[in-house]
Scaffold this motif. Structure first.
Motif, mmCIF file in Angstrom:
data_model
loop_
_atom_site.group_PDB
_atom_site.id
_atom_site.type_symbol
_atom_site.label_atom_id
_atom_site.label_comp_id
_atom_site.label_asym_id
_atom_site.label_seq_id
_atom_site.Cartn_x
_atom_site.Cartn_y
_atom_site.Cartn_z
ATOM 1 N N VAL A 451 0.858 -1.189 0.000
ATOM 2 C CA VAL A 451 0.000 0.000 0.000
ATOM 3 C C VAL A 451 0.895 1.241 0.000
ATOM 4 C CG1 VAL A 451 -1.995 -1.018 1.151
ATOM 5 C CG2 VAL A 451 -0.194 -0.024 2.543
ATOM 6 N N ARG A 452 0.453 2.253 -0.707
ATOM 7 C CA ARG A 452 1.224 3.500 -0.724
ATOM 8 C C ARG A 452 1.097 4.226 0.614
ATOM 9 N NH1 ARG A 452 -0.801 6.744 -5.784
ATOM 10 N NH2 ARG A 452 -2.776 5.807 -5.160
ATOM 11 N N ILE A 453 2.218 4.796 1.058
ATOM 12 C CA ILE A 453 2.242 5.515 2.329
ATOM 13 C C ILE A 453 1.952 6.993 2.063
ATOM 14 C CG2 ILE A 453 3.684 6.195 4.310
ATOM 15 C CD1 ILE A 453 5.353 3.666 3.775
ATOM 16 N N LEU A 454 1.117 7.589 2.913
ATOM 17 C CA LEU A 454 0.810 9.015 2.784
ATOM 18 C C LEU A 454 2.065 9.863 2.958
ATOM 19 C CD1 LEU A 454 -2.520 9.158 4.792
ATOM 20 C CD2 LEU A 454 -2.255 9.933 2.439
ATOM 21 N N CYS A 455 2.177 10.915 2.168
ATOM 22 C CA CYS A 455 3.310 11.841 2.279
ATOM 23 C C CYS A 455 3.266 12.528 3.643
ATOM 24 C CB CYS A 455 3.244 12.876 1.158
ATOM 25 S SG CYS A 455 4.489 14.169 1.281
ATOM 26 N N ALA A 456 4.338 12.401 4.398
ATOM 27 C CA ALA A 456 4.388 12.953 5.758
ATOM 28 C C ALA A 456 4.288 14.478 5.760
ATOM 29 C CB ALA A 456 5.674 12.509 6.448
ATOM 30 N N LYS A 457 4.702 15.120 4.641
ATOM 31 C CA LYS A 457 4.724 16.586 4.601
ATOM 32 C C LYS A 457 3.356 17.204 4.334
ATOM 33 C CE LYS A 457 9.445 17.919 3.939
ATOM 34 N NZ LYS A 457 10.339 18.882 3.296
ATOM 35 N N CYS A 458 2.485 16.479 3.608
ATOM 36 C CA CYS A 458 1.234 17.145 3.208
ATOM 37 C C CYS A 458 -0.045 16.395 3.592
ATOM 38 C CB CYS A 458 1.246 17.411 1.701
ATOM 39 S SG CYS A 458 1.171 15.911 0.690
ATOM 40 N N LYS A 459 0.060 15.228 4.226
ATOM 41 C CA LYS A 459 -1.176 14.504 4.562
ATOM 42 C C LYS A 459 -2.013 15.335 5.533
ATOM 43 C CE LYS A 459 0.637 11.686 8.406
ATOM 44 N NZ LYS A 459 0.858 10.319 8.902
ATOM 45 N N GLU A 460 -3.337 15.240 5.408
ATOM 46 C CA GLU A 460 -4.200 16.057 6.252
ATOM 47 C C GLU A 460 -5.248 15.206 6.975
ATOM 48 O OE1 GLU A 460 -5.886 18.931 3.598
ATOM 49 O OE2 GLU A 460 -7.289 17.515 2.702
ATOM 50 N N PRO A 461 -5.538 15.555 8.235
ATOM 51 C CA PRO A 461 -6.542 14.791 8.990
ATOM 52 C C PRO A 461 -7.958 15.169 8.561
ATOM 53 C CG PRO A 461 -5.669 16.581 10.323
ATOM 54 C CD PRO A 461 -4.934 16.632 9.027
ATOM 55 N N TYR A 462 -8.892 14.238 8.696
ATOM 56 C CA TYR A 462 -10.308 14.534 8.421
ATOM 57 C C TYR A 462 -11.172 13.557 9.221
ATOM 58 C CZ TYR A 462 -10.893 10.427 5.355
ATOM 59 O OH TYR A 462 -10.990 9.151 4.862
ATOM 60 N N ARG A 463 -12.430 13.914 9.383
ATOM 61 C CA ARG A 463 -13.373 13.055 10.111
ATOM 62 C C ARG A 463 -14.346 12.457 9.098
ATOM 63 N NH1 ARG A 463 -12.420 14.082 15.369
ATOM 64 N NH2 ARG A 463 -11.494 16.107 15.868
ATOM 65 N N PRO A 464 -14.156 11.185 8.741
ATOM 66 C CA PRO A 464 -15.019 10.571 7.721
ATOM 67 C C PRO A 464 -16.432 10.326 8.233
ATOM 68 C CG PRO A 464 -13.517 8.953 8.644
ATOM 69 C CD PRO A 464 -13.154 10.264 9.271
ATOM 70 N N GLU A 549 -3.404 4.062 11.811
ATOM 71 C CA GLU A 549 -2.139 4.654 12.274
ATOM 72 C C GLU A 549 -1.763 5.895 11.467
ATOM 73 O OE1 GLU A 549 0.887 1.632 12.261
ATOM 74 O OE2 GLU A 549 -0.426 0.220 13.308
ATOM 75 N N GLY A 550 -2.573 6.227 10.448
ATOM 76 C CA GLY A 550 -2.284 7.413 9.634
ATOM 77 C C GLY A 550 -1.232 7.178 8.571
ATOM 78 N N LEU A 551 -0.923 5.899 8.291
ATOM 79 C CA LEU A 551 0.104 5.582 7.287
ATOM 80 C C LEU A 551 -0.453 5.625 5.873
ATOM 81 C CD1 LEU A 551 1.937 2.564 8.988
ATOM 82 C CD2 LEU A 551 2.827 4.869 8.669
ATOM 83 N N THR A 552 -1.723 5.231 5.714
ATOM 84 C CA THR A 552 -2.311 5.191 4.377
ATOM 85 C C THR A 552 -3.788 5.577 4.445
ATOM 86 O OG1 THR A 552 -2.459 3.867 2.351
ATOM 87 C CG2 THR A 552 -2.956 2.722 4.432
ATOM 88 N N THR A 553 -4.487 5.467 3.318
ATOM 89 C CA THR A 553 -5.899 5.867 3.259
ATOM 90 C C THR A 553 -6.804 4.645 3.075
ATOM 91 O OG1 THR A 553 -5.803 6.130 0.862
ATOM 92 C CG2 THR A 553 -5.301 8.077 2.193
ATOM 93 N N ILE A 554 -8.069 4.829 3.381
ATOM 94 C CA ILE A 554 -9.058 3.769 3.168
ATOM 95 C C ILE A 554 -9.090 3.385 1.680
ATOM 96 C CG2 ILE A 554 -11.550 3.330 3.090
ATOM 97 C CD1 ILE A 554 -11.809 4.790 5.729
ATOM 98 N N GLU A 555 -9.059 4.384 0.805
ATOM 99 C CA GLU A 555 -9.142 4.145 -0.635
ATOM 100 C C GLU A 555 -7.958 3.311 -1.133
ATOM 101 O OE1 GLU A 555 -11.706 7.190 0.596
ATOM 102 O OE2 GLU A 555 -9.513 7.157 0.812
ATOM 103 N N GLU A 556 -6.774 3.551 -0.569
ATOM 104 C CA GLU A 556 -5.588 2.802 -0.978
ATOM 105 C C GLU A 556 -5.689 1.336 -0.554
ATOM 106 O OE1 GLU A 556 -1.710 2.180 -2.609
ATOM 107 O OE2 GLU A 556 -3.356 3.575 -2.990
ATOM 108 N N VAL A 557 -6.231 1.101 0.631
ATOM 109 C CA VAL A 557 -6.434 -0.282 1.107
ATOM 110 C C VAL A 557 -7.446 -0.985 0.202
ATOM 111 C CG1 VAL A 557 -7.226 -1.729 3.028
ATOM 112 C CG2 VAL A 557 -5.840 0.306 3.491
ATOM 113 N N LEU A 558 -8.524 -0.290 -0.155
ATOM 114 C CA LEU A 558 -9.536 -0.868 -1.036
ATOM 115 C C LEU A 558 -8.959 -1.181 -2.419
ATOM 116 C CD1 LEU A 558 -12.554 1.485 -0.193
ATOM 117 C CD2 LEU A 558 -12.289 -0.886 0.520
ATOM 118 N N ARG A 559 -7.990 -0.383 -2.862
ATOM 119 C CA ARG A 559 -7.380 -0.574 -4.185
ATOM 120 C C ARG A 559 -6.587 -1.875 -4.264
ATOM 121 N NH1 ARG A 559 -2.595 0.383 -6.907
ATOM 122 N NH2 ARG A 559 -1.540 1.086 -5.022
ATOM 123 N N VAL A 560 -5.865 -2.196 -3.169
ATOM 124 C CA VAL A 560 -4.949 -3.346 -3.245
ATOM 125 C C VAL A 560 -5.471 -4.631 -2.609
ATOM 126 C CG1 VAL A 560 -2.935 -1.831 -3.320
ATOM 127 C CG2 VAL A 560 -3.658 -2.773 -1.138
#
Length: 564
Positions: A451-464, A549-560
């Motif tokens: 799974v692709r890891i979110l960029c540490a510099k620009c990832k943003e929190p949100y409440r789904p 853990e904030g490493l990746t996104t739900i969409e990325e997990v669904l992709r792989v």
């Protein structure tokens, strides 16, 4: 004078309070030794940040700062300055108004360069400030990789491509230093972009170059003239890979070893004929990525304990499953490196050997001389091994020999192409292997994905939204306000929002309840369901843990990871 400009820059920085007199003197000493621009020297010494330098120049000189990452520059503006000049002086034209051309530069005090543009174009020139990194990125985006080299080749080239084909004079053309430089630039750019593959693909009126970064293909900008030199580029790559440059009708495979910034890179080259010419794929294999330890490949603490116990077993089969490019070889190499010792004889048979492991005997499959996985495995058994690795179980013969090896006291590692761990069992059954042999020889199956890891510099929190999470099958504790992270995109991650990849795992242990199901010829679904009851974490579960853990996104997990 340039030197006066350099001293003026120092004075401005001292006046702004971002530099001391002592630091300036040290920087000037270093500048005299190296000839490097003073601003770059001060940044390199750690006395100054690029942001401070640009802010000082903007406020003191009244020259505006521009961010190039979000700026769209028209092709008509780009065409005003030749690629060679742009690359040499690290600048880029950004707009034209009332006969005045605005040029983004990293050193606005270099007035000679601005004067050269005035003489070259006959334009009035106005400077704007941007970072060197921003300008480099914009040059690659608008001019393309190796544009200056292509411009030089195009200017020097006297022959049409058709003439070259008729004469078969490709070898001579490929020895041209400019073609060599261009191919080097393509490989270097791929390496610095963390690409795993380079695709050079000819079409009717264009030559497309794409890099696979973090599992996704990205087209890289290239000069429009590149199509004319397709044959020469392919021939240069063939020469490097020791392939036949005259043979254009058959697929060819080769290997290149290169050194980039003290790092050894292995390049696997595949050339295939297409209707518009030869298509080339180059796989980049870096020692640093292939020689990860088990602790670095993404295993959770619990899975790490399970895998450590599996690889220390005296005999049996451990299978790693998953699609091509999901990191199976890296996991196998990490496992072998962990148990490699003077007391153990380890032999592998691979296709291809992706990296040479110290202290381990490795065999390359060669079907043309009848050295297959099956025949090689038979020979290995006469070498008194303790541990065997078979690159892939592709047929019933290889599977049977691997199972017999495990039953006679050897520890065997191999891979299968299946969607999940339980699917590996049914794949062996489909090959015609008896269920009692599978149940008695296999110790565990490991399915994995990247799974692709979110960029540490620009990832943003949100409440789904709770409904969205429920629909996706994401396990959220009742009554909890949950925060996840999503991708945004910045220069650091090429505006993808992701940087790097992490492996997620599903480990199926062959316990007594699972053995009973195998003997009953149960389906993969039944085996998986039983394993989950016994505590197995699925690929989706491991992916959800990464998302929490904030490493990746739900969409990325669904992709792989497939649906449960």
């Amino acid at each position: 004078m340039v030197q006066e400009g350099k001293e003026m820059l120092g004075e401005l920085l001292i006046k702004s309070g971002v530099l001391t007199k002592e630091q300036l003197e040290r920087g000037l000493e270093e500048h005299k030794k190296t000839g490097e621009r003073l601003g770059n020297v001060l940044i390199g010494l750690g006395f100054l940040s690029e942001k401070d330098l640009l802010k000082t120049l903007e406020s003191q000189l009244g020259i505006p700062y521009v961010s190039l990452s979000n700026l769209k520059i028209e092709p008509s503006i780009i065409s005003k300055i030749p690629a060679n000049f742009v690359y040499t002086h690290n600048l880029i034209p950004i707009k034209e108004e009332n006969g005045v051309l605005t040029v983004a530069v990293s050193d606005p005090l270099d007035i000679h360069t601005l004067d050269d543009i005035r003489l070259l174009l006959g334009y009035e020139v106005k400077a704007a400030i941007s970072s060197k990194r921003d300008i480099d990125g914009a040059i690659k985006k608008y001019y393309g990789v190796g544009a200056a080299t292509m411009e030089k080749i195009a200017a020097e080239s006297k022959e049409e491509l058709v003439t070259v084909r008729e004469k078969f004079d490709i070898g001579d053309m490929s020895s041209d230093a400019s073609i060599i430089k261009f191919v080097n630039q393509v490989i270097l750019e791929a390496f610095h972009s963390r690409a795993t593959d380079i695709h050079i693909e000819p079409f009717e009126n264009e030559l497309r170059i794409r890099y696979r970064i973090d599992g996704i293909l990205h087209e890289t900008p290239t000069p429009t003239t590149i199509n004319r030199f397709h044959s020469a580029i392919v021939s240069r790559i063939k020469i490097m890979a020791d392939l036949n440059i005259a043979e254009k009708r058959l697929p060819q495979d080769g290997r290149i070893k290169v050194k980039v910034t003290d790092e050894d890179i292995d390049l696997r080259v595949s050339v295939i004929p297409t209707i518009f010419g030869e298509s080339v794929n180059i796989r980049l294999l870096s020692k640093s990525t292939l020689l990860l330890g088990l602790e670095q490949i993404g295993l959770s603490n619990e899975d790490l304990k399970i895998l450590n116990s599996l690889i220390k077993k005296p005999h049996g089969i451990i299978l790693v499953t998953g699609p091509t490019g999901c990191g199976k070889t890296t996991t196998l190499y990490a496992s072998l490196s962990k148990i490699n010792s003077v007391e153990r004889k380890i032999i592998t048979i691979e296709d291809p050997i992706e990296y040479q492991l110290k202290g381990i005997s490795q065999i390359q499959v060669k079907p043309q001389i009848a050295l297959t996985f099956a025949s090689g495995l038979r020979a290995i058994l006469r070498q008194d091994p303790d541990v065997i690795m078979v690159g892939e179980i592709r047929d019933a013969e290889t599977a049977e020999i691997a199972i017999r090896s495990a039953l006679t006291g050897h520890l065997v590692f191999s891979t299968l192409h299946t969607n999940d761990a339980a699917g590996g069992i049914t794949r062996l059954t489909d090959m015609g292997i008896e269920p009692f042999l599978i149940a008695s020889s296999i110790e565990g199956l490991v399915a994995q994905r990247l799974v692709r890891i979110l960029c540490a510099k620009c990832k943003e929190p949100y409440r789904p939204e709770a409904d969205y999470l429920k629909e996706m099958g994401f396990p959220v504790p009742e009554g909890k306000d949950f925060v996840l992270y999503r991708e945004k995109g910045c220069d650091e991650c090429r505006h993808t929002g992701y940087q790097g990849r992490n492996a997620i795992f599903e480990i199926l242990l062959i316990t007594e309840p699972i053995k009973n199901l195998i003997l009953k010829k149960a389906s993969a679904g039944e085996i998986k369901h039983q394993a989950q009851k016994l505590g197995m974490k699925t690929l989706r579960d491991a992916g959800w843990d990464n998302a929490k853990e904030g490493l990746t996104t739900i969409e990325e997990v669904l992709r792989v990871a497939e649906e449960e």
